[in-house]
Design an enzyme around this catalytic site. Structure first.
Site, PDB file in Angstrom:
ATOM      1  N   GLU A  27     -71.930   3.805  68.134  1.00  0.00           N
ATOM      2  CA  GLU A  27     -70.892   4.428  67.321  1.00  0.00           C
ATOM      3  C   GLU A  27     -71.205   4.274  65.833  1.00  0.00           C
ATOM      4  O   GLU A  27     -71.924   3.347  65.431  1.00  0.00           O
ATOM      5  CB  GLU A  27     -69.549   3.739  67.656  1.00  0.00           C
ATOM      6  CG  GLU A  27     -68.359   4.300  66.887  1.00  0.00           C
ATOM      7  CD  GLU A  27     -67.015   3.801  67.416  1.00  0.00           C
ATOM      8  OE1 GLU A  27     -66.998   2.876  68.254  1.00  0.00           O
ATOM      9  OE2 GLU A  27     -65.984   4.344  66.975  1.00  0.00           O
ATOM     10  N   GLU A 175     -60.115   7.530  73.956  1.00  0.00           N
ATOM     11  CA  GLU A 175     -58.912   6.698  73.852  1.00  0.00           C
ATOM     12  C   GLU A 175     -57.748   7.483  73.249  1.00  0.00           C
ATOM     13  O   GLU A 175     -57.149   7.088  72.249  1.00  0.00           O
ATOM     14  CB  GLU A 175     -59.200   5.412  73.053  1.00  0.00           C
ATOM     15  CG  GLU A 175     -60.202   4.528  73.776  1.00  0.00           C
ATOM     16  CD  GLU A 175     -60.270   3.082  73.281  1.00  0.00           C
ATOM     17  OE1 GLU A 175     -59.677   2.758  72.244  1.00  0.00           O
ATOM     18  OE2 GLU A 175     -60.940   2.280  73.957  1.00  0.00           O
ATOM     19  N   TYR A 241     -62.634  -4.309  78.114  1.00  0.00           N
ATOM     20  CA  TYR A 241     -63.475  -5.302  77.434  1.00  0.00           C
ATOM     21  C   TYR A 241     -63.160  -6.704  77.946  1.00  0.00           C
ATOM     22  O   TYR A 241     -62.004  -7.006  78.312  1.00  0.00           O
ATOM     23  CB  TYR A 241     -63.207  -5.267  75.924  1.00  0.00           C
ATOM     24  CG  TYR A 241     -63.842  -4.078  75.236  1.00  0.00           C
ATOM     25  CD1 TYR A 241     -65.161  -4.128  74.807  1.00  0.00           C
ATOM     26  CD2 TYR A 241     -63.123  -2.910  75.013  1.00  0.00           C
ATOM     27  CE1 TYR A 241     -65.753  -3.044  74.169  1.00  0.00           C
ATOM     28  CE2 TYR A 241     -63.703  -1.811  74.377  1.00  0.00           C
ATOM     29  CZ  TYR A 241     -65.023  -1.891  73.952  1.00  0.00           C
ATOM     30  OH  TYR A 241     -65.614  -0.816  73.331  1.00  0.00           O
ATOM     31  N   GLU A 298     -66.913   2.295  77.962  1.00  0.00           N
ATOM     32  CA  GLU A 298     -66.862   1.162  77.025  1.00  0.00           C
ATOM     33  C   GLU A 298     -66.572  -0.087  77.834  1.00  0.00           C
ATOM     34  O   GLU A 298     -65.534  -0.167  78.504  1.00  0.00           O
ATOM     35  CB  GLU A 298     -65.791   1.375  75.954  1.00  0.00           C
ATOM     36  CG  GLU A 298     -66.167   2.464  74.969  1.00  0.00           C
ATOM     37  CD  GLU A 298     -65.235   2.547  73.763  1.00  0.00           C
ATOM     38  OE1 GLU A 298     -64.623   1.530  73.402  1.00  0.00           O
ATOM     39  OE2 GLU A 298     -65.137   3.654  73.206  1.00  0.00           O
ATOM     40  N   GLN A 347     -71.837  -2.469  72.146  1.00  0.00           N
ATOM     41  CA  GLN A 347     -72.579  -1.285  71.740  1.00  0.00           C
ATOM     42  C   GLN A 347     -74.049  -1.667  71.549  1.00  0.00           C
ATOM     43  O   GLN A 347     -74.356  -2.853  71.459  1.00  0.00           O
ATOM     44  CB  GLN A 347     -72.002  -0.709  70.456  1.00  0.00           C
ATOM     45  CG  GLN A 347     -70.544  -0.288  70.607  1.00  0.00           C
ATOM     46  CD  GLN A 347     -70.033   0.576  69.432  1.00  0.00           C
ATOM     47  OE1 GLN A 347     -70.792   0.945  68.540  1.00  0.00           O
ATOM     48  NE2 GLN A 347     -68.730   0.871  69.456  1.00  0.00           N
TER      49      GLN A 347
HETATM   50  O1  AHR Z   1     -66.186  -0.162  70.735  1.00  0.00           O
HETATM   51  C1  AHR Z   1     -65.273  -0.377  69.706  1.00  0.00           C
HETATM   52  C2  AHR Z   1     -64.011   0.443  69.861  1.00  0.00           C
HETATM   53  O2  AHR Z   1     -63.309   0.002  70.974  1.00  0.00           O
HETATM   54  C3  AHR Z   1     -64.183   1.913  70.097  1.00  0.00           C
HETATM   55  O3  AHR Z   1     -64.369   2.633  68.933  1.00  0.00           O
HETATM   56  C4  AHR Z   1     -62.884   2.289  70.742  1.00  0.00           C
HETATM   57  O4  AHR Z   1     -63.007   3.402  71.586  1.00  0.00           O
HETATM   58  C5  AHR Z   1     -62.470   1.025  71.464  1.00  0.00           C
HETATM   59  O5  AHR Z   1     -61.166   0.699  71.224  1.00  0.00           O
END
Ligand code: AHR
Length: 496
Positions: A27, A175, A241, A298, A347
């Site tokens: 990103e 999102e 996450y 993600e 990432q």
């Molecule tokens: O990966 C960081 C951020 O996490 C991304 O931009 C978003 O899609 C998510 O909330």
């Protein structure tokens, strides 16, 4: 030490492990694109048309199959026309989501496509629904993929690229329940239906359309999207996450953490299994044939940023703990490979659970990188059935399975078994029965990634603290494989 018992059924094949499970995400955030990938053609850092060579070579090694870009939250504020044409004339904008820094748009569509060509991977473009128009999205697809005369194709030619690119994967927003517009699922489902209509297939380019999916356990989002728009999508995303602490109050340090945060991190990583199962059950209701892929675009660890760095840059170190988190995820993803068609770790460079970290002209490989490197043998291989009875990793009054495992067979018939012991203190003794290959075995080799401390990591001063070495705590006799996994270890065994 409890004996863990595992049976690998090499003659029970469970379909192909989509190589895209080993996908990535880059990103416009912090130092991922700028500095991490793009340094510009005039940089003293050796580069290929602006893309730094050290990072390129490292990433080529792990066979990245697909790369998602330009966001993330950035995607729903990105206007692709700002990122084409002569670089000196490109619009300078503010990256409001990530640090409020100036984005000079020097890395745009042409530069991203070049990166994908150099990495030999598929581009996965994420379009702007939150603040973009249908026309803008439609014209981006035309610009990239139309072959022949059209306003956008002509413009692409004027910018130096006559041939259209192949763009297989296209995301319609990111999102959209949050940074992508704070929408309700019903509203987004309608927008998805509308926007995707104009994401056209030109010539031979057939686009796999991915709808923006749920946050963690928002099962209602999946229900509404599948019900209202399932037939118009090829994939539906999911974001989750691994955060040991609280997202807003303190996520926990990447390196300086107590033992209980090790346990919590593993427990939270394992939660991915439940999420896939439950979202998958909803998808099954509307799509029993499993045509629509679950796209976990993600995932990964999210810790507090390193001290002294811009909080909006999400820069974190990466330890053996991250390596274990990656291995646990891959075993889960592979188990669900009938539904999970792609995942993209967040990432690739310098952001969250990164593969490589850079500082000026220096670059180091992280423990997570090494897991991707070890596990690339699973890409496109045939998933094998595994039965595992394993002991528990206990911490205070909680417990999780101590060992996770996955196995596949490659096109040459080699069987690769990946194992991880997530216990940070106890080793694990495994008794593995190999069903269906015993007579053909001629060699056994192994690689291990481990360390003696829970916070072991690589630095620019000591870049090889955590790196794979040969594994020799496995022995084989007929169909019986005995293995001892040290605490906090990831092991890959290859049987030929
Ligand atoms: O990966 C960081 C951020 O996490 C991304 O931009 C978003 O899609 C998510 O909330």
């Amino acid at each position: 030490m409890m004996k863990n018992s595992i049976v690998i059924n090499a003659d029970v094949e469970k379909g192909t492990i989509n190589r895209n499970i080993y996908g990535h995400f880059a990103e416009h955030l912090g130092r991922c694109i700028y500095e991490g990938i793009w340094v510009g053609e005039d940089s003293p850092i050796p580069n290929t048309k602006g893309i730094r060579n050290d990072v390129l070579e490292a990433l080529k090694q792990i066979n990245i199959p697909v790369l998602r870009w330009p966001g993330g939250c950035f995607a729903d504020e990105y206007h692709w026309k700002d990122g084409i044409g002569p670089r000196s004339e490109r619009k300078r904008m503010v990256n409001t989501h990530w640090g409020g820094v100036v984005e000079n748009n020097h890395f745009g569509t042409h530069e991203f496509m070049l990166l994908c060509e150099l990495l030999d991977c598929e581009p996965y473009i994420c379009g702007n629904v939150g603040s973009g128009t249908v026309q803008e999205m439609s014209e981006w697809v035309e610009y990239m993929t139309f072959d022949g005369e059209s306003p956008m194709a002509n413009w692409r030619g004027e910018n130096g690229r006559q041939e259209p690119w192949n763009v297989k994967y296209f995301g319609v927003g990111n999102e959209n329940w949050g940074c992508g517009g704070n929408m309700r699922p019903e509203y987004y489902a309608d927008l998805y239906r509308r926007y995707q209509t104009y994401v056209r297939n030109y010539g031979d380019n057939k686009i796999y359309k991915i709808a923006g999916g749920a946050n963690v356990d928002d099962y209602n989002w999946t229900e509404v999207l599948m019900r209202e728009a399932g037939r118009l999508m090829d994939g539906l995303s999911l974001h989750y996450y691994t955060i040991p602490g609280d997202f807003w109050l303190g996520k926990g340090s990447a390196t300086n953490f107590p033992e209980d945060e090790w346990f919590i991190t593993m427990q939270k990583a394992l939660h991915m299994d439940e999420l896939i199962t439950k979202h998958g059950t909803i998808m099954d209701k509307y799509d029993p044939e499993k045509r629509v892929g679950m796209i976990i675009d993600e995932w990964g660890t999210w810790f507090d940023v390193e001290q002294g760095t811009n909080p909006g840059f999400l820069y974190q170190q990466n330890t053996i703990r991250d390596a274990l988190v990656a291995a646990v995820h891959f075993h889960i993803f592979q188990k669900h490979s009938d539904r999970v068609q792609m995942t993209n770790i967040a990432q690739t460079v310098n952001v969250l659970q990164a593969m490589v970290l850079t500082e000026g002209d220096k670059m180091i490989l992280t423990p997570t990188y090494h897991v991707f490197d070890m596990y690339k043998v699973h890409q496109d291989a045939t998933l094998l059935s595994v039965d595992a009875t394993v002991g528990s990793y206990k911490y205070n009054d909680q417990e999780v399975p101590q060992v996770t495992v996955s196995a596949s067979k490659d096109k040459d018939g080699k069987v690769n078994i990946s194992l991880c012991n997530i216990d940070h203190k106890e080793s694990a003794s495994l008794s593995i029965q190999l069903r269906g290959i015993a007579e053909q075995i001629s060699s056994l080799s192994g690689t291990i990634l481990t360390s003696d401390t829970i916070d072991a990591h690589n630095t620019f001063e000591q870049p090889e603290v955590v790196k794979p070495t040969e594994f020799n705590q496995a022995s084989i006799e007929n169909d019986q494989l005995d293995v001892t996994l040290p605490p906090m270890s990831v092991v890959l065994l290859t049987i030929a």
